[in-house]
Structures are given as C-alpha cells and as structure tokens.
Design a protein around this motif. Structure first.
Motif, PDB file in Angstrom:
ATOM      1  N   GLU A   4       0.829  -1.205   0.000  1.00 41.52           N
ATOM      2  CA  GLU A   4       0.000   0.000   0.000  1.00 41.52           C
ATOM      3  C   GLU A   4       0.866   1.259   0.000  1.00 41.52           C
ATOM      4  N   ARG A   5       1.965   1.223   0.718  1.00 37.34           N
ATOM      5  CA  ARG A   5       2.898   2.365   0.724  1.00 37.34           C
ATOM      6  C   ARG A   5       3.455   2.605  -0.684  1.00 37.34           C
ATOM      7  N   VAL A   6       3.785   1.520  -1.397  1.00 36.58           N
ATOM      8  CA  VAL A   6       4.287   1.634  -2.767  1.00 36.58           C
ATOM      9  C   VAL A   6       3.179   2.142  -3.683  1.00 36.58           C
ATOM     10  N   ARG A   7       1.957   1.659  -3.497  1.00 38.20           N
ATOM     11  CA  ARG A   7       0.821   2.125  -4.315  1.00 38.20           C
ATOM     12  C   ARG A   7       0.640   3.635  -4.168  1.00 38.20           C
ATOM     13  N   GLN A   8       0.707   4.109  -2.937  1.00 33.90           N
ATOM     14  CA  GLN A   8       0.550   5.547  -2.693  1.00 33.90           C
ATOM     15  C   GLN A   8       1.693   6.330  -3.345  1.00 33.90           C
ATOM     16  N   PHE A   9       2.896   5.815  -3.254  1.00 29.82           N
ATOM     17  CA  PHE A   9       4.052   6.468  -3.860  1.00 29.82           C
ATOM     18  C   PHE A   9       3.877   6.549  -5.376  1.00 29.82           C
ATOM     19  N   LEU A  10       3.483   5.436  -5.989  1.00 27.54           N
ATOM     20  CA  LEU A  10       3.292   5.416  -7.438  1.00 27.54           C
ATOM     21  C   LEU A  10       2.139   6.320  -7.864  1.00 27.54           C
ATOM     22  N   ALA A  11       1.065   6.377  -7.079  1.00 32.20           N
ATOM     23  CA  ALA A  11      -0.062   7.253  -7.402  1.00 32.20           C
ATOM     24  C   ALA A  11       0.392   8.707  -7.472  1.00 32.20           C
ATOM     25  N   GLU A  12       1.333   9.063  -6.642  1.00 29.15           N
ATOM     26  CA  GLU A  12       1.836  10.437  -6.608  1.00 29.15           C
ATOM     27  C   GLU A  12       2.906  10.705  -7.670  1.00 29.15           C
ATOM     28  N   HIS A  13       3.814   9.747  -7.879  1.00 25.14           N
ATOM     29  CA  HIS A  13       4.978   9.972  -8.738  1.00 25.14           C
ATOM     30  C   HIS A  13       4.892   9.356 -10.132  1.00 25.14           C
ATOM     31  N   ALA A  14       4.049   8.345 -10.297  1.00 29.22           N
ATOM     32  CA  ALA A  14       3.917   7.664 -11.596  1.00 29.22           C
ATOM     33  C   ALA A  14       2.541   7.003 -11.667  1.00 29.22           C
ATOM     34  N   PRO A  15       1.494   7.817 -11.762  1.00 28.57           N
ATOM     35  CA  PRO A  15       0.128   7.276 -11.699  1.00 28.57           C
ATOM     36  C   PRO A  15      -0.233   6.291 -12.802  1.00 28.57           C
ATOM     37  N   GLU A 137      15.209   4.103 -16.621  1.00 24.40           N
ATOM     38  CA  GLU A 137      15.320   5.558 -16.497  1.00 24.40           C
ATOM     39  C   GLU A 137      14.252   6.121 -15.574  1.00 24.40           C
ATOM     40  N   ARG A 138      13.043   5.643 -15.729  1.00 24.12           N
ATOM     41  CA  ARG A 138      11.931   6.139 -14.902  1.00 24.12           C
ATOM     42  C   ARG A 138      12.097   5.678 -13.465  1.00 24.12           C
ATOM     43  N   LEU A 139      12.549   4.465 -13.275  1.00 26.61           N
ATOM     44  CA  LEU A 139      12.813   3.942 -11.936  1.00 26.61           C
ATOM     45  C   LEU A 139      13.775   4.866 -11.200  1.00 26.61           C
ATOM     46  N   ALA A 140      14.888   5.185 -11.846  1.00 28.18           N
ATOM     47  CA  ALA A 140      15.880   6.056 -11.221  1.00 28.18           C
ATOM     48  C   ALA A 140      15.319   7.448 -10.977  1.00 28.18           C
ATOM     49  N   SER A 141      14.553   7.940 -11.931  1.00 28.98           N
ATOM     50  CA  SER A 141      14.001   9.285 -11.817  1.00 28.98           C
ATOM     51  C   SER A 141      13.026   9.429 -10.649  1.00 28.98           C
ATOM     52  N   ILE A 142      12.051   8.548 -10.544  1.00 29.14           N
ATOM     53  CA  ILE A 142      11.028   8.717  -9.499  1.00 29.14           C
ATOM     54  C   ILE A 142      11.531   8.347  -8.102  1.00 29.14           C
ATOM     55  N   THR A 143      12.639   7.626  -8.027  1.00 31.42           N
ATOM     56  CA  THR A 143      13.200   7.277  -6.716  1.00 31.42           C
ATOM     57  C   THR A 143      14.376   8.174  -6.339  1.00 31.42           C
ATOM     58  N   SER A 144      14.699   9.123  -7.220  1.00 29.19           N
ATOM     59  CA  SER A 144      15.855  10.021  -7.009  1.00 29.19           C
ATOM     60  C   SER A 144      17.137   9.226  -6.804  1.00 29.19           C
ATOM     61  N   ALA A 145      17.266   8.151  -7.551  1.00 22.91           N
ATOM     62  CA  ALA A 145      18.440   7.276  -7.431  1.00 22.91           C
ATOM     63  C   ALA A 145      19.649   7.888  -8.127  1.00 22.91           C
ATOM     64  N   THR A 146      20.799   7.497  -7.652  1.00 20.50           N
ATOM     65  CA  THR A 146      22.067   7.856  -8.272  1.00 20.50           C
ATOM     66  C   THR A 146      22.516   6.661  -9.102  1.00 20.50           C
ATOM     67  N   TRP A 147      22.910   6.906 -10.356  1.00 20.52           N
ATOM     68  CA  TRP A 147      23.418   5.829 -11.206  1.00 20.52           C
ATOM     69  C   TRP A 147      24.870   5.525 -10.838  1.00 20.52           C
ATOM     70  N   ILE A 148      25.170   4.233 -10.682  1.00 18.62           N
ATOM     71  CA  ILE A 148      26.529   3.807 -10.397  1.00 18.62           C
ATOM     72  C   ILE A 148      26.861   2.558 -11.209  1.00 18.62           C
ATOM     73  N   ASP A 149      28.116   2.149 -11.168  1.00 16.65           N
ATOM     74  CA  ASP A 149      28.559   0.936 -11.859  1.00 16.65           C
ATOM     75  C   ASP A 149      29.345   0.089 -10.872  1.00 16.65           C
ATOM     76  N   VAL A 150      28.637  -0.837 -10.203  1.00 15.94           N
ATOM     77  CA  VAL A 150      29.304  -1.703  -9.221  1.00 15.94           C
ATOM     78  C   VAL A 150      29.045  -3.184  -9.479  1.00 15.94           C
ATOM     79  N   ALA A 151      28.499  -3.511 -10.646  1.00 15.38           N
ATOM     80  CA  ALA A 151      28.178  -4.917 -10.953  1.00 15.38           C
ATOM     81  C   ALA A 151      29.296  -5.557 -11.756  1.00 15.38           C
TER      82      ALA A 151
END
Length: 152
Positions: A4-15, A137-151
C-alpha cells in the motif's frame, strides 16, 4: 501494508504504473522471472546494504553480482548486506519485497548500470509476491536514485 505504501508512492509519482501482485511468491529472482514471464536479468533486485552507518538500497539486474572492488571504490567500504532480521526495520520492507519506492528517510537509492541493458525491469512492489514493470530511467528518476557501476 508495504504494498500500500508503494501504491501511494506510485499514485503520486507515476500514476500510470501499477503494482502486480501474484498468488505465487516472487521473492527470488528466479521466482519473479517465472511469475512475470521474463528473463532473470529483467528482475531488478534491490539489495539492502549498510555503508558505514547509512542504509543503502542498490538496484541491479537480477543476473548481476556486486563487484567488491568497484563497490569499495565507489562507497569507500566493503559491501555489507543487512542481516535478515534488520531488513524490514531499516528498509520498511520484508526480505524478498525490498524495493526502491518510498524509501525511508535517510535511506539512499542507487541504480546500477546493469539495469540499462533492458527496456523494462521489474523491481519488487513492497512484498514477496509483487512487482512493478518500469523502465530503468523512470525507476531512477522517481526514486531520485544515483546511477553507479558496481556490478560484475
């Protein structure tokens, strides 16, 4: 409750994006790939780590592994996963359902470059039987993630 917390987040940031909840478990990369009928790499696993005293969520392709040398180069410390009993307390999500959406205050989100080999990835949706189809791209954008290379 976590879904439910994720649903609310998505409703606000990626409906336009929804959570899919399955009857079968999706807690592991293999289980999720089977449930969503995609290749294992498309499952965006979210690893919960501790960097010094900060909790970090690292989202990477399901078939990728942490390259310890790259991780230490970026974060300055060796990769240390959260103990299972601390995962829900420190991330707000149960093991198998940890996701980058609606991260708790003080938790940083990082997306590994390994996700970019796919047009669409599926991170968990807050439970061990859910997932969210989204572009890296959208995942990183709506979560304010930083792109890194550690894999590796």
């Amino acid at each position: 409750m976590s879904v439910e917390r994720v649903r609310q987040f998505l409703a606000e940031h990626a409906p336009d994006i929804n959570i899919t909840v399955h009857e079968k478990p999706t807690a592991t990369v293999q289980q999720a790939a089977e449930a969503f009928e995609v290749e294992s790499g498309q499952i965006a696993k979210t690893l919960s780590c501790k960097v010094n005293e900060q909790v970090v969520l690292l989202v990477m392709a399901g078939t990728s592994r942490i390259d310890n040398k790259k991780f230490k180069q970026f974060f300055g410390v060796k990769a240390r996963m959260l103990p299972t009993e601390e995962v829900a307390i420190l991330t707000g999500y149960p093991p198998g359902g940890v996701c980058p959406f609606a991260a708790l205050d003080g938790v940083s989100v990082y997306c590994d470059q390994s996700l970019n080999q796919y047009d669409e990835v599926i991170p968990a949706g807050g439970s061990a039987n859910s997932g969210v189809k989204i572009t890296p791209e959208r995942l990183a954008s709506i979560t304010s993630a930083t792109w890194i290379d550690v894999a590796c």
